[in-house]
Motif scaffolding. Structure first.
Motif, PDB file in Angstrom:
ATOM      1  N   LEU A 267       0.837  -1.202   0.000  1.00  0.00           N
ATOM      2  CA  LEU A 267       0.000   0.000   0.000  1.00  0.00           C
ATOM      3  C   LEU A 267       0.872   1.253   0.000  1.00  0.00           C
ATOM      4  O   LEU A 267       0.708   2.137  -0.844  1.00  0.00           O
ATOM      5  N   LEU A 268       1.804   1.343   0.961  1.00  0.00           N
ATOM      6  CA  LEU A 268       2.596   2.573   1.088  1.00  0.00           C
ATOM      7  C   LEU A 268       3.451   2.793  -0.160  1.00  0.00           C
ATOM      8  O   LEU A 268       3.673   3.935  -0.583  1.00  0.00           O
ATOM      9  N   TYR A 269       3.896   1.691  -0.759  1.00  0.00           N
ATOM     10  CA  TYR A 269       4.692   1.808  -1.987  1.00  0.00           C
ATOM     11  C   TYR A 269       3.867   2.473  -3.096  1.00  0.00           C
ATOM     12  O   TYR A 269       4.337   3.410  -3.748  1.00  0.00           O
ATOM     13  N   ILE A 270       2.639   2.007  -3.292  1.00  0.00           N
ATOM     14  CA  ILE A 270       1.846   2.569  -4.400  1.00  0.00           C
ATOM     15  C   ILE A 270       1.440   4.021  -4.079  1.00  0.00           C
ATOM     16  O   ILE A 270       1.350   4.859  -4.984  1.00  0.00           O
ATOM     17  N   LEU A 271       1.252   4.333  -2.796  1.00  0.00           N
ATOM     18  CA  LEU A 271       0.963   5.741  -2.441  1.00  0.00           C
ATOM     19  C   LEU A 271       2.152   6.631  -2.805  1.00  0.00           C
ATOM     20  O   LEU A 271       1.980   7.752  -3.297  1.00  0.00           O
ATOM     21  N   GLU A 272       3.355   6.115  -2.570  1.00  0.00           N
ATOM     22  CA  GLU A 272       4.547   6.900  -2.924  1.00  0.00           C
ATOM     23  C   GLU A 272       4.674   7.047  -4.439  1.00  0.00           C
ATOM     24  O   GLU A 272       5.038   8.119  -4.936  1.00  0.00           O
ATOM     25  N   ILE A 273       4.362   5.962  -5.168  1.00  0.00           N
ATOM     26  CA  ILE A 273       4.421   6.035  -6.634  1.00  0.00           C
ATOM     27  C   ILE A 273       3.455   7.120  -7.136  1.00  0.00           C
ATOM     28  O   ILE A 273       3.755   7.859  -8.066  1.00  0.00           O
ATOM     29  N   LEU A 274       2.289   7.181  -6.488  1.00  0.00           N
ATOM     30  CA  LEU A 274       1.289   8.176  -6.892  1.00  0.00           C
ATOM     31  C   LEU A 274       1.577   9.558  -6.308  1.00  0.00           C
ATOM     32  O   LEU A 274       0.828  10.501  -6.562  1.00  0.00           O
ATOM     33  N   GLN A 275       2.633   9.665  -5.510  1.00  0.00           N
ATOM     34  CA  GLN A 275       3.017  10.919  -4.857  1.00  0.00           C
ATOM     35  C   GLN A 275       1.889  11.462  -3.976  1.00  0.00           C
ATOM     36  O   GLN A 275       1.687  12.668  -3.873  1.00  0.00           O
ATOM     37  N   LEU A 276       1.143  10.535  -3.379  1.00  0.00           N
ATOM     38  CA  LEU A 276       0.083  10.952  -2.459  1.00  0.00           C
ATOM     39  C   LEU A 276       0.696  11.283  -1.107  1.00  0.00           C
ATOM     40  O   LEU A 276       1.565  10.559  -0.624  1.00  0.00           O
ATOM     41  N   PRO A 277       0.242  12.358  -0.481  1.00  0.00           N
ATOM     42  CA  PRO A 277       0.813  12.712   0.819  1.00  0.00           C
ATOM     43  C   PRO A 277       0.321  11.765   1.917  1.00  0.00           C
ATOM     44  O   PRO A 277      -0.830  11.328   1.910  1.00  0.00           O
ATOM     45  N   PHE A 278       1.192  11.396   2.816  1.00  0.00           N
ATOM     46  CA  PHE A 278       0.790  10.735   4.060  1.00  0.00           C
ATOM     47  C   PHE A 278       1.905  11.010   5.068  1.00  0.00           C
ATOM     48  O   PHE A 278       3.061  11.196   4.684  1.00  0.00           O
ATOM     49  N   GLY A 279       1.543  11.046   6.312  1.00  0.00           N
ATOM     50  CA  GLY A 279       2.560  11.360   7.311  1.00  0.00           C
ATOM     51  C   GLY A 279       2.085  10.972   8.687  1.00  0.00           C
ATOM     52  O   GLY A 279       0.903  10.699   8.887  1.00  0.00           O
ATOM     53  N   ASN A 280       3.014  10.897   9.619  1.00  0.00           N
ATOM     54  CA  ASN A 280       2.584  10.535  10.966  1.00  0.00           C
ATOM     55  C   ASN A 280       3.157  11.430  12.050  1.00  0.00           C
ATOM     56  O   ASN A 280       2.522  11.650  13.064  1.00  0.00           O
ATOM     57  N   ASN A 281       4.333  11.969  11.857  1.00  0.00           N
ATOM     58  CA  ASN A 281       4.884  12.733  12.979  1.00  0.00           C
ATOM     59  C   ASN A 281       5.234  14.166  12.613  1.00  0.00           C
ATOM     60  O   ASN A 281       5.912  14.841  13.341  1.00  0.00           O
ATOM     61  N   GLN A 282       4.731  14.626  11.467  1.00  0.00           N
ATOM     62  CA  GLN A 282       4.965  16.017  11.128  1.00  0.00           C
ATOM     63  C   GLN A 282       3.888  16.854  11.803  1.00  0.00           C
ATOM     64  O   GLN A 282       2.710  16.487  11.784  1.00  0.00           O
ATOM     65  N   PRO A 283       4.253  17.982  12.403  1.00  0.00           N
ATOM     66  CA  PRO A 283       3.287  18.742  13.193  1.00  0.00           C
ATOM     67  C   PRO A 283       2.093  19.247  12.380  1.00  0.00           C
ATOM     68  O   PRO A 283       0.997  19.380  12.911  1.00  0.00           O
ATOM     69  N   ASP A 284       2.282  19.508  11.070  1.00  0.00           N
ATOM     70  CA  ASP A 284       1.183  20.087  10.290  1.00  0.00           C
ATOM     71  C   ASP A 284       0.381  19.023   9.552  1.00  0.00           C
ATOM     72  O   ASP A 284      -0.407  19.326   8.683  1.00  0.00           O
ATOM     73  N   PHE A 285       0.587  17.746   9.906  1.00  0.00           N
ATOM     74  CA  PHE A 285      -0.084  16.698   9.150  1.00  0.00           C
ATOM     75  C   PHE A 285      -1.321  16.230   9.895  1.00  0.00           C
ATOM     76  O   PHE A 285      -1.236  15.582  10.926  1.00  0.00           O
ATOM     77  N   ASN A 286      -2.478  16.556   9.346  1.00  0.00           N
ATOM     78  CA  ASN A 286      -3.711  16.222  10.037  1.00  0.00           C
ATOM     79  C   ASN A 286      -4.711  15.612   9.063  1.00  0.00           C
ATOM     80  O   ASN A 286      -5.092  16.255   8.112  1.00  0.00           O
ATOM     81  N   PRO A 287      -5.180  14.393   9.270  1.00  0.00           N
ATOM     82  CA  PRO A 287      -4.818  13.524  10.382  1.00  0.00           C
ATOM     83  C   PRO A 287      -3.532  12.753  10.096  1.00  0.00           C
ATOM     84  O   PRO A 287      -3.261  12.433   8.938  1.00  0.00           O
ATOM     85  N   PRO A 288      -2.759  12.454  11.153  1.00  0.00           N
ATOM     86  CA  PRO A 288      -1.599  11.583  10.950  1.00  0.00           C
ATOM     87  C   PRO A 288      -2.081  10.161  10.662  1.00  0.00           C
ATOM     88  O   PRO A 288      -3.124   9.746  11.151  1.00  0.00           O
ATOM     89  N   LEU A 289      -1.313   9.443   9.853  1.00  0.00           N
ATOM     90  CA  LEU A 289      -1.688   8.072   9.467  1.00  0.00           C
ATOM     91  C   LEU A 289      -1.032   7.071  10.415  1.00  0.00           C
ATOM     92  O   LEU A 289       0.152   7.207  10.752  1.00  0.00           O
ATOM     93  N   SER A 290      -1.802   6.068  10.845  1.00  0.00           N
ATOM     94  CA  SER A 290      -1.204   4.986  11.635  1.00  0.00           C
ATOM     95  C   SER A 290      -2.065   3.737  11.513  1.00  0.00           C
ATOM     96  O   SER A 290      -3.212   3.801  11.054  1.00  0.00           O
ATOM     97  N   PHE A 291      -1.469   2.618  11.909  1.00  0.00           N
ATOM     98  CA  PHE A 291      -2.143   1.324  11.770  1.00  0.00           C
ATOM     99  C   PHE A 291      -2.136   0.579  13.101  1.00  0.00           C
ATOM    100  O   PHE A 291      -1.119   0.560  13.803  1.00  0.00           O
ATOM    101  N   ASP A 292      -3.266  -0.042  13.409  1.00  0.00           N
ATOM    102  CA  ASP A 292      -3.354  -0.977  14.545  1.00  0.00           C
ATOM    103  C   ASP A 292      -3.734  -2.341  13.984  1.00  0.00           C
ATOM    104  O   ASP A 292      -4.725  -2.446  13.244  1.00  0.00           O
ATOM    105  N   PHE A 293      -2.975  -3.366  14.347  1.00  0.00           N
ATOM    106  CA  PHE A 293      -3.303  -4.735  13.938  1.00  0.00           C
ATOM    107  C   PHE A 293      -3.687  -5.502  15.197  1.00  0.00           C
ATOM    108  O   PHE A 293      -2.814  -5.870  16.001  1.00  0.00           O
ATOM    109  N   LYS A 294      -4.982  -5.720  15.367  1.00  0.00           N
ATOM    110  CA  LYS A 294      -5.453  -6.274  16.640  1.00  0.00           C
ATOM    111  C   LYS A 294      -6.382  -7.463  16.418  1.00  0.00           C
ATOM    112  O   LYS A 294      -7.092  -7.526  15.409  1.00  0.00           O
ATOM    113  N   GLY A 295      -6.378  -8.361  17.395  1.00  0.00           N
ATOM    114  CA  GLY A 295      -7.260  -9.517  17.330  1.00  0.00           C
ATOM    115  C   GLY A 295      -8.415  -9.386  18.305  1.00  0.00           C
ATOM    116  O   GLY A 295      -8.343  -8.634  19.286  1.00  0.00           O
TER     117      GLY A 295
END
Ligand SMILES: [Zn+2]
Ligand SMILES: [Zn+2]
Ligand SMILES: [Zn+2]
Ligand SMILES: [Zn+2]
Length: 359
Positions: A116-144
């Motif tokens: 997923l993240l690879y194809i987002l980068e190929i498409l030059q789509l923005p995503f971020g997690n710890n930059q102060p101006d990035f809202n909403p930050p992206l994150s993943f939870d893998f839970k059972g």
């Protein structure tokens, strides 16, 4: 997706962590953006095996210790301890590794997340997690699901069920989706044409981009194309969908039955189909020895759809030859193509938005 070459000449794939021909460790090099042979310098230090790169590399902690990642970090960019790669930093919660089978489930989920993240980068789509101006930050939870032992049911209640979904930048995936038997049963129960781990990521990231890109800037266009997301309320739409199913002839207007549930789901399903299309074309073009990244970034939308339809006929027929389910089950009717064009325009507009680039 591209393929790569080991220093021994063998073909390497995006998921590889060891060359099956020469047994060298291999991994993703952020210096040259390739899967590369890792030349062992001792003391867990490696060098990129490509002579035009040769940077010094450290394995991601999840590669070195858990074998669920295959990415490396440029030595000078190692800033966290344990050293997590650019992609692993997006995972907040991993499965409970004391539960048998969870290590493999985590592996399956991270493999799909990397794609997923690879194809987002190929498409030059923005995503971020710890930059102060990035809202909403992206994150993943893998839970059972928390399933309580029989004896405890009466005293401790019903346990806790985890729902796959997106909320405010957080994508949660129920780890049972990594079990082939469970996922296939759910596919049949929900009458879906396909159900894959990659497909879940392609869908949920659609909800993320609705919040990141549509909510502020494209809301009017969105309502014109997909309908009013505030009427009916999501909870009402959900109840109605599971009570009475999709409308008859939904295929004429929607990419899937689930897309009929609510404008948000229509958007996410269409977004997922766009990512499917771009990923498939990127792979196909690469194997024709052309510049796959330039192709998906620069090709006119109509030409991409035409190429995808042509390829879809071939791939579906190939699958049917072996008795497999259709490779591309979606029917791209004119209304569906209009919605896909909306996603295409949104993606291209996003490339020009000045979001901070991911780490
Ligand atoms: Zn090799
Ligand atoms: Zn390199
Ligand atoms: Zn990693
Ligand atoms: Zn959804």
């Amino acid at each position: 997706m591209e393929t790569y070459t080991c220093i021994c000449g063998n073909t390497l794939f995006f998921e590889n962590s060891r060359c099956v021909q020469c047994q060298r460790l291999v991994g993703w090099c952020p210096g040259c953006d390739r899967i590369t042979s890792l030349l062992d310098l001792g003391n867990h230090q490696y060098q990129c095996g490509h002579s035009d790169c040769q940077i010094l590399l450290t394995q991601c902690h999840n590669y070195q210790v858990h074998q669920i990642c295959n990415r490396c970090i440029a030595n000078e960019a190692v800033s966290t301890s344990p050293a997590l790669c650019d992609y692993c930093q997006y995972t907040d919660i991993i499965p409970d590794l004391s539960v048998p089978g969870n290590h493999q489930r985590w592996y399956e989920l991270e493999v799909a997340k990397r794609r997923l993240l690879y194809i987002l980068e190929i498409l030059q789509l923005p995503f971020g997690n710890n930059q102060p101006d990035f809202n909403p930050p992206l994150s993943f939870d893998f839970k059972g699901d928390i399933i309580l032992k029989d004896a405890l049911w009466r005293t401790v209640g019903q346990g806790k069920r985890i729902f796959t979904g997106h909320a405010n930048g957080k994508i949660t995936i129920n780890i049972r989706e990594a079990d082939d038997d469970v996922r296939e049963q759910l596919r049949v129960d929900f009458n879906e044409a396909q159900r894959t781990v990659v497909g879940h990521f392609h869908h949920e990231i659609g909800h993320y981009y609705w919040q990141l890109l549509v909510k502020e800037r494209w809301l009017g266009h969105f309502k014109d194309m997909f309908g009013d997301h505030e009427n009916p309320l999501y909870s009402e739409a959900l109840e109605r969908y599971y009570a009475s199913g999709p409308p008859r002839n939904w295929q004429q207007e929607y990419v899937s039955a689930y897309a009929t549930m609510h404008p948000w789901e229509d958007f996410a399903e269409t977004f997922a189909t766009y990512l499917d299309m771009v990923s498939v074309l990127h792979t196909a073009i690469h194997h024709q020895d052309a510049n796959a990244t330039a192709y998906v970034q620069e090709t006119e939308f109509d030409d991409m759809v035409a190429a995808y339809k042509r390829l879809g006929i071939l791939l579906n027929e190939l699958n049917r030859t072996l008795g497999l389910i259709d490779f591309i089950p979606e029917i791209l009717t004119p209304p569906v193509i209009k919605k896909l064009r909306f996603i295409h325009d949104l993606v291209h507009a996003a490339q020009n938005i000045n979001h901070s680039v991911p780490i």
